[in-house]
Design a protein around this motif. Structure first.
Motif, PDB file in Angstrom:
ATOM      1  N   THR A  48      77.654  25.178  15.343  1.00  0.00           N
ATOM      2  CA  THR A  48      76.969  25.956  14.306  1.00  0.00           C
ATOM      3  C   THR A  48      75.462  25.747  14.390  1.00  0.00           C
ATOM      4  N   VAL A  49      75.050  24.493  14.525  1.00  0.00           N
ATOM      5  CA  VAL A  49      73.611  24.202  14.621  1.00  0.00           C
ATOM      6  C   VAL A  49      73.019  24.851  15.865  1.00  0.00           C
ATOM      7  N   ILE A  50      73.696  24.747  16.977  1.00  0.00           N
ATOM      8  CA  ILE A  50      73.201  25.362  18.213  1.00  0.00           C
ATOM      9  C   ILE A  50      73.073  26.879  18.038  1.00  0.00           C
ATOM     10  N   ASP A  51      74.061  27.499  17.413  1.00  0.00           N
ATOM     11  CA  ASP A  51      74.002  28.953  17.178  1.00  0.00           C
ATOM     12  C   ASP A  51      72.807  29.319  16.303  1.00  0.00           C
ATOM     13  N   TRP A  52      72.547  28.527  15.262  1.00  0.00           N
ATOM     14  CA  TRP A  52      71.394  28.784  14.406  1.00  0.00           C
ATOM     15  C   TRP A  52      70.097  28.734  15.208  1.00  0.00           C
ATOM     16  N   LEU A  53      69.946  27.676  16.013  1.00  0.00           N
ATOM     17  CA  LEU A  53      68.705  27.488  16.754  1.00  0.00           C
ATOM     18  C   LEU A  53      68.534  28.559  17.831  1.00  0.00           C
ATOM     19  N   LYS A  54      69.625  28.931  18.483  1.00  0.00           N
ATOM     20  CA  LYS A  54      69.554  29.978  19.506  1.00  0.00           C
ATOM     21  C   LYS A  54      69.202  31.323  18.885  1.00  0.00           C
ATOM     22  N   ALA A  55      69.705  31.580  17.703  1.00  0.00           N
ATOM     23  CA  ALA A  55      69.487  32.873  17.054  1.00  0.00           C
ATOM     24  C   ALA A  55      68.013  33.127  16.759  1.00  0.00           C
ATOM     25  N   ASP A  56      67.225  32.067  16.593  1.00  0.00           N
ATOM     26  CA  ASP A  56      65.807  32.226  16.287  1.00  0.00           C
ATOM     27  C   ASP A  56      64.995  32.634  17.512  1.00  0.00           C
ATOM     28  N   GLY A  57      65.557  32.455  18.713  1.00  0.00           N
ATOM     29  CA  GLY A  57      64.921  32.939  19.927  1.00  0.00           C
ATOM     30  C   GLY A  57      63.716  32.162  20.404  1.00  0.00           C
ATOM     31  N   VAL A 129      63.809  18.742  12.717  1.00  0.00           N
ATOM     32  CA  VAL A 129      64.522  17.461  12.643  1.00  0.00           C
ATOM     33  C   VAL A 129      65.973  17.747  12.287  1.00  0.00           C
ATOM     34  N   THR A 130      66.892  17.175  13.051  1.00  0.00           N
ATOM     35  CA  THR A 130      68.317  17.293  12.745  1.00  0.00           C
ATOM     36  C   THR A 130      68.880  15.919  12.428  1.00  0.00           C
ATOM     37  N   CYS A 131      69.844  15.881  11.535  1.00  0.00           N
ATOM     38  CA  CYS A 131      70.496  14.626  11.170  1.00  0.00           C
ATOM     39  C   CYS A 131      71.935  14.968  10.767  1.00  0.00           C
ATOM     40  N   LEU A 132      72.843  14.830  11.720  1.00  0.00           N
ATOM     41  CA  LEU A 132      74.219  15.266  11.522  1.00  0.00           C
ATOM     42  C   LEU A 132      75.176  14.079  11.416  1.00  0.00           C
ATOM     43  N   LEU A 150      62.884  11.876   6.380  1.00  0.00           N
ATOM     44  CA  LEU A 150      63.186  12.862   7.426  1.00  0.00           C
ATOM     45  C   LEU A 150      62.335  14.118   7.236  1.00  0.00           C
ATOM     46  N   ALA A 151      62.152  14.533   5.991  1.00  0.00           N
ATOM     47  CA  ALA A 151      61.343  15.717   5.704  1.00  0.00           C
ATOM     48  C   ALA A 151      59.897  15.521   6.150  1.00  0.00           C
ATOM     49  N   SER A 152      59.398  14.300   6.040  1.00  0.00           N
ATOM     50  CA  SER A 152      58.012  14.032   6.432  1.00  0.00           C
ATOM     51  C   SER A 152      57.800  14.155   7.932  1.00  0.00           C
ATOM     52  N   LEU A 153      58.876  14.098   8.710  1.00  0.00           N
ATOM     53  CA  LEU A 153      58.787  14.216  10.169  1.00  0.00           C
ATOM     54  C   LEU A 153      58.855  15.666  10.633  1.00  0.00           C
ATOM     55  N   ALA A 154      59.338  16.559   9.757  1.00  0.00           N
ATOM     56  CA  ALA A 154      59.624  17.944  10.143  1.00  0.00           C
ATOM     57  C   ALA A 154      58.468  18.864   9.776  1.00  0.00           C
ATOM     58  N   GLU A 155      57.903  19.530  10.777  1.00  0.00           N
ATOM     59  CA  GLU A 155      56.833  20.485  10.516  1.00  0.00           C
ATOM     60  C   GLU A 155      57.369  21.775   9.905  1.00  0.00           C
ATOM     61  N   SER A 156      58.544  22.220  10.366  1.00  0.00           N
ATOM     62  CA  SER A 156      59.036  23.532   9.939  1.00  0.00           C
ATOM     63  C   SER A 156      60.461  23.529   9.407  1.00  0.00           C
ATOM     64  N   ARG A 157      61.321  22.634   9.920  1.00  0.00           N
ATOM     65  CA  ARG A 157      62.744  22.774   9.604  1.00  0.00           C
ATOM     66  C   ARG A 157      63.442  21.418   9.620  1.00  0.00           C
ATOM     67  N   LEU A 158      64.393  21.270   8.694  1.00  0.00           N
ATOM     68  CA  LEU A 158      65.224  20.076   8.617  1.00  0.00           C
ATOM     69  C   LEU A 158      66.671  20.531   8.460  1.00  0.00           C
ATOM     70  N   ILE A 159      67.538  20.074   9.356  1.00  0.00           N
ATOM     71  CA  ILE A 159      68.957  20.428   9.314  1.00  0.00           C
ATOM     72  C   ILE A 159      69.772  19.171   9.060  1.00  0.00           C
ATOM     73  N   LEU A 160      70.525  19.180   7.970  1.00  0.00           N
ATOM     74  CA  LEU A 160      71.300  18.019   7.546  1.00  0.00           C
ATOM     75  C   LEU A 160      72.766  18.369   7.410  1.00  0.00           C
ATOM     76  N   SER A 161      73.626  17.402   7.693  1.00  0.00           N
ATOM     77  CA  SER A 161      75.034  17.536   7.305  1.00  0.00           C
ATOM     78  C   SER A 161      75.425  16.306   6.497  1.00  0.00           C
ATOM     79  N   LEU A 223      73.289  22.139   5.931  1.00  0.00           N
ATOM     80  CA  LEU A 223      72.189  22.864   5.309  1.00  0.00           C
ATOM     81  C   LEU A 223      71.015  22.935   6.278  1.00  0.00           C
ATOM     82  N   GLU A 224      70.431  24.120   6.403  1.00  0.00           N
ATOM     83  CA  GLU A 224      69.173  24.296   7.133  1.00  0.00           C
ATOM     84  C   GLU A 224      68.083  24.567   6.095  1.00  0.00           C
ATOM     85  N   ALA A 225      67.088  23.686   6.051  1.00  0.00           N
ATOM     86  CA  ALA A 225      65.989  23.823   5.098  1.00  0.00           C
ATOM     87  C   ALA A 225      64.701  24.082   5.859  1.00  0.00           C
ATOM     88  N   VAL A 226      63.901  25.009   5.370  1.00  0.00           N
ATOM     89  CA  VAL A 226      62.652  25.370   6.047  1.00  0.00           C
ATOM     90  C   VAL A 226      61.482  25.283   5.068  1.00  0.00           C
TER      91      VAL A 226
END
Length: 227
Positions: A48-57, A129-132, A150-161, A223-226
């Protein structure tokens, strides 16, 4: 038990019996039915995470911190697709296995690097930043601190499970606690989705995408947070 003691237990577990168990689960060898179910569930979350990231191109060249990378199940395929991946894990053995697998797949010049670090000591800035399947090891009172870091490390996106805290899953967990075994060497914490979202929003993020993986023995809210 204080946070330092729990962290030591988690680290020691994943450097000993836990490493052997989870290396098999995250591999492709023979496992029992429960482990196979967990393998399939974990892989669904990864896909699912890979599909999300690929979809953004824009995956090629993207800087990604895979916090709690385990044996590289997410880090390695992202590096194969052109991302620059920095994987970390509290377990030296997990990091060693991730490096070995990356060498096999990517070769010596692959764009994935790995280091043994706990979440608290991670530094730097990354696009994503991902944290699964890591927050299950952190109690509720540590979540604001850990997610904020973790949020402080992410410039644009944080993905958590995380393991969602619902009535049905809480009952299942209590039933499971009656049957301890080697796989129960660390405590498993569930978290309320509303609490996780509130922490993310406090750190300037909003939810862009969400997902849920549910098998017989694996439950993970994604969750994907931006910004």
């Amino acid at each position: 038990m204080n946070a330092a003691d729990e962290k030591t237990i988690v680290k020691n577990y994943f450097n000993a019996t836990g490493f052997d168990r989870w290396r098999r689960i995250y591999g492709d060898g023979d496992v029992n039915k429960v482990q196979l179910d967990i393998r399939k569930g974990h892989q669904q979350t990864i896909e699912t995470v890979i599909d999300w990231l690929k979809a953004d191109g824009n995956l090629a060249g993207l800087s990604i911190c895979d916090a709690g990378c385990g044996v590289g199940s997410l880090s390695i395929p992202l590096a194969q697709m052109g991302a620059t991946v920095y994987g970390s894990d509290i377990s030296e053995k997990m990091v060693g296995e991730a490096y070995r697998r990356a060498q096999e797949v990517l070769g010596a010049n692959g764009s994935a690097s790995f280091t043994a670090q706990d979440l608290e000591s991670l530094g730097g800035r990354y696009h994503t930043v991902t944290c699964l399947d890591v927050l299950i090891h952190y109690p509720e009172d540590k979540m604001p601190e850990m997610i904020s870091h973790l949020a402080s490390l992410a410039e644009s996106r944080l993905i958590l499970s995380f393991a969602p805290k619902t009535l049905a899953l809480t009952v299942l967990k209590k039933i499971g606690d009656f049957f301890p075994g080697p796989s129960k060497a660390t405590r498993a914490y569930q978290h309320r989705e509303a609490d996780v979202i509130a922490i993310l929003e406090k750190n300037g993020f909003s939810i862009a995408r969400d997902g849920m993986t549910s098998t017989s023995f694996y439950y993970s809210r994604l969750l994907e947070a931006v910004r």
